[in-house]
Design a protein around this motif. Structure first.
Motif: not given
Length: 187
Positions: A65-67, A60, A77, A73-74, A63, A69-71
């Motif tokens: 990371m698993h999709i 992480e 944010e 996080q986005f 940058n 987790k990324r979704n």
């Protein structure tokens, strides 16, 4: 004058001894001995050690990371940026509402909205320190030993004994003798 005198002469008897010594022989043959040592019975049970390495945080930080987790996080944010935008608009709207207090809200808000905030400079280590987590459970070894006693078979041999007795022979070497004389001595 003549005096009669008795003279005696003796000879003692002598014994003669002839001896033949006895002979004795003793021997002990070695025993017949067999020894067998069965091997010990050993059982070893091992529970293997377990090492868990979690490098999710390190990925992480880079940058990667698993999709899902990324979704997430986005989405977080985006929600935070939306709330900051709403708060900024409320604050600026309040400034416009209080225009009678003085100041120039149009110019100050234009300057704020025209430029992005300054980026901070600094050294950042990627991945961060201690980003890789490890957990180790050591192996467990259980050793069971069953000792087997030796098997000993001993057959002793009889003693071999030979004896020849000795002999002792006695005989008369010299007979006893007594001589008596009568002699007249003159004085």
């Amino acid at each position: 004058m003549e005096i009669p005198q008795i003279r005696m002469k003796t000879q003692y008897a002598q014994i003669q001894i002839q001896q033949t010594p006895g002979k004795q022989e003793i021997s002990q043959p070695k025993a017949e001995l067999t020894i067998k040592q069965p091997s010990a019975d050993i059982s070893i049970r091992t529970t293997p050690g377990k090492l868990d390495i979690d490098q999710t945080k390190a990925w992480e930080d880079m940058n990667l990371m698993h999709i899902f987790k990324r979704n997430k996080q986005f989405a977080q944010e985006g929600k935070q940026a939306l709330m900051e935008g709403i708060a900024r608009r409320v604050r600026q709207g309040n400034e416009w509402m209080r225009i009678e207090n003085g100041g120039n809200p149009l110019a100050s808000q234009a300057a704020q909205n025209a430029y992005d905030s300054m980026k901070s400079l600094g050294i950042k280590f990627i991945p961060s320190h201690f980003a890789v987590e490890t957990n180790y459970q050591p192996a467990n070894v259980d050793i069971q030993v069953q000792v087997n006693k030796p098997i000993i078979d001993a057959n002793p041999q009889k003693v071999q004994h030979h004896y020849q007795p000795g002999r002792v022979e006695t005989s008369l070497k010299q007979h006893a003798d007594l001589e008596i004389d009568f002699v007249n001595i003159t004085i």
